[in-house]
Design a protein around this motif. Structure first.
Motif, PDB file in Angstrom:
ATOM      1  N   LEU A  27      24.046  34.867  24.344  1.00  0.00           N
ATOM      2  CA  LEU A  27      23.436  36.157  24.671  1.00  0.00           C
ATOM      3  C   LEU A  27      24.143  36.760  25.874  1.00  0.00           C
ATOM      4  N   VAL A  35      19.554  42.785  27.688  1.00  0.00           N
ATOM      5  CA  VAL A  35      20.293  41.946  26.734  1.00  0.00           C
ATOM      6  C   VAL A  35      20.787  42.840  25.599  1.00  0.00           C
ATOM      7  N   ASN A  38      23.419  39.493  21.121  1.00  0.00           N
ATOM      8  CA  ASN A  38      22.864  38.185  20.757  1.00  0.00           C
ATOM      9  C   ASN A  38      23.590  37.749  19.493  1.00  0.00           C
ATOM     10  N   THR A 323      15.486  34.923  25.141  1.00  0.00           N
ATOM     11  CA  THR A 323      16.376  35.637  26.071  1.00  0.00           C
ATOM     12  C   THR A 323      16.139  35.262  27.537  1.00  0.00           C
TER      13      THR A 323
END
Length: 354
Positions: A27, A35, A38, A323
Motif C-alpha cells: 500500500l 492511501v 493498494n 491500511t
C-alpha cells in the motif's frame, strides 16, 4: 536564505510517501491524499528477456496461468525481501505511479514499514531497494509501531497499548509504551500460512488439488474461527488427484475451521506468551484499553471474540485494518519532528531483538 528557498522548493515539488511493503499487498500513502495505491505484491517476469511484464493486480491475475517463459513471483516472503531486483522494480513502478497521481516532480521522501525484529541486512535491503527505485530519502519503521500510530493509539504516552498486526506473511504482536516496543513477537502464522493450511486440507480430505488464489478466495468467503449460523459454504473447482480430471465440491465453514485450527491455536498461544512477559503496570493498561487488531487477518470472522475469551481482555478491530500500517507511515511523514526518535531507533544498527 538560499537554504529556506531550497527547502520550500523541495516541499512543493516532491512527494512524501508512506509504504506498507507487505507479503500479500503493498500500500502507498501520499501526504495530503491518503492511501492511493493498494496493489498485490506480485511481479510477472519474462525469463527470456529478463524484463518485467506486469506488476500488482495485473501480475496477480497471471498467477498459475502463465506460459513457461513468464513467471509471476512474490518478491516479498515473510515480510522481507527475497528477490532484491524484482522488489526494486515493483517499488519503482509504485513510486512512479504515486508521483503521476499526485503530479509531483522530484524524488519522494519515503517511510517504509518492515516486520518487527528484521535483521540489519534485511533492513538495509529495504532501504537500498527504495533508494534505487527513486526515493530521495528513506526511513524505516517497524510495522506494529506504524499500525499503532495509524489507528491513533497513544504510543508516545506513558500508557501501555497492545497491537496485533496480522498480515500476509507475518503476524506482529507488540506491546508499546512511551514511543517504544516493550515486548513483541514476530510470528509466521499469517494469511499465507492459512492459505497453505486450506490447500493441504482440501488435498487430504477431498483429494482435490487447488491453487493458492482459490484457497485465499475460500478463506475470505467463508473462514470462521467460531460456529457460524447459518452455515457458510462455497463451491470450489480443482483437479481430482485420483482421476486427474476437473471436479467441483462444496466446502463449508466447518471444513475451513478445521483446516486453520492448529495455526489459530499457535496464534492464540503466542499472544498469551507476549502478555505473560509484559510488565504488570503496562499489563494493567492493556487490560483497561484492550488489544487492537490490524491487518487483513483481523477480518476473519469470530477472531476478536475467540481471542478475547482466551486471554480475558477486550479485543477491538481497527477501522479499515488493511491500511493501518500505510496510514501510520503517512502520519509519521506529516509530523516527522514528533516521531523522529522512533525512526532513529529503527535506523540504528542494533542487533535483532528476540
Amino acid at each position: 536564505m538560499f537554504k529556506n528557498i531550497k527547502d520550500k522548493f523541495l516541499k512543493m515539488t516532491s512527494n512524501e510517501i508512506g509504504i506498507d511493503l507487505g507479503t500479500a499487498n503493498t500500500l502507498v500513502y501520499v501526504s495530503g491524499r491518503g492511501v492511493i495505491i493498494n496493489e498485490p505484491s506480485v511481479v510477472a517476469v519474462n525469463q527470456k528477456t529478463g524484463r518485467v511484464v506486469a506488476v500488482g493486480a495485473q501480475a496477480k491475475a497471471m498467477l498459475g496461468r502463465t506460459p513457461g517463459h513468464i513467471v509471476a513471483v512474490r518478491p516479498i516472503v515473510d515480510g522481507v525481501i527475497s528477490d532484491f531486483e524484482v522488489t526494486e522494480e515493483m517499488l519503482s513502478y509504485l513510486i512512479k505511479k504515486a508521483e503521476e497521481l499526485s503530479k509531483k516532480m522530484l524524488g519522494p521522501k519515503v517511510v517504509v514499514g518492515v516486520p518487527y525484529g528484521v535483521t540489519n541486512v534485511e533492513r538495509r535491503a529495504v532501504r537500498d531497494a527504495a533508494r534505487n527505485a527513486g526515493a530521495r530519502e528513506v526511513h524505516i519503521i517497524e510495522e506494529p509501531m506504524a499500525a499503532a500510530i495509524g489507528i491513533r493509539l497513544p504510543v508516545r504516552e506513558a500508557t501501555g497499548s497492545m497491537i496485533v498486526d496480522i498480515g500476509g506473511g507475518t503476524t506482529d504482536i507488540a506491546v508499546i509504551s512511551l514511543g517504544g516496543i516493550v515486548r513483541a513477537k514476530n510470528l509466521k502464522v499469517a494469511g499465507d500460512k492459512l492459505n497453505s493450511d486450506i490447500m493441504s486440507y482440501i488435498r487430504n480430505e477431498f483429494k482435490i488439488l487447488i491453487g493458492e488464489k482459490t484457497a485465499e478466495d475460500l478463506k475470505i468467503a467463508i473462514a470462521t474461527v467460531i460456529e457460524h449460523k447459518p452455515a457458510l459454504e462455497a463451491a470450489i473447482r480443482g483437479r481430482d488427484l485420483v482421476t486427474g480430471l476437473p471436479r467441483e465440491v462444496i466446502v463449508t465453514d466447518s471444513d475451513i475451521r478445521e483446516a486453520i485450527g492448529p495455526s489459530m491455536d499457535t496464534f492464540l498461544e503466542s499472544v498469551k506468551e507476549v502478555l505473560e512477559t509484559t510488565p504488570p503496570e503496562i499489563l494493567a493498561d492493556v487490560m483497561r484499553n484492550g488489544i487492537h487488531l490490524a491487518g487483513g487477518g483481523a477480518l476473519i470472522r469470530g477472531l476478536p471474540e475467540v481471542l478475547s475469551k482466551y486471554v480475558g481482555i477486550p479485543v477491538h478491530v481497527a477501522d479499515d485494518p488493511l491500511t493501518a500500517v500505510a496510514r501510520g507511515a503517512g502520519i509519521i511523514l506529516e509530523d516527522m519532528d514528533v516521531f523522529e526518535e522512533m525512526l532513529i531507533q529503527n535506523e540504528d544498527e542494533l542487533p535483532t531483538r528476540k
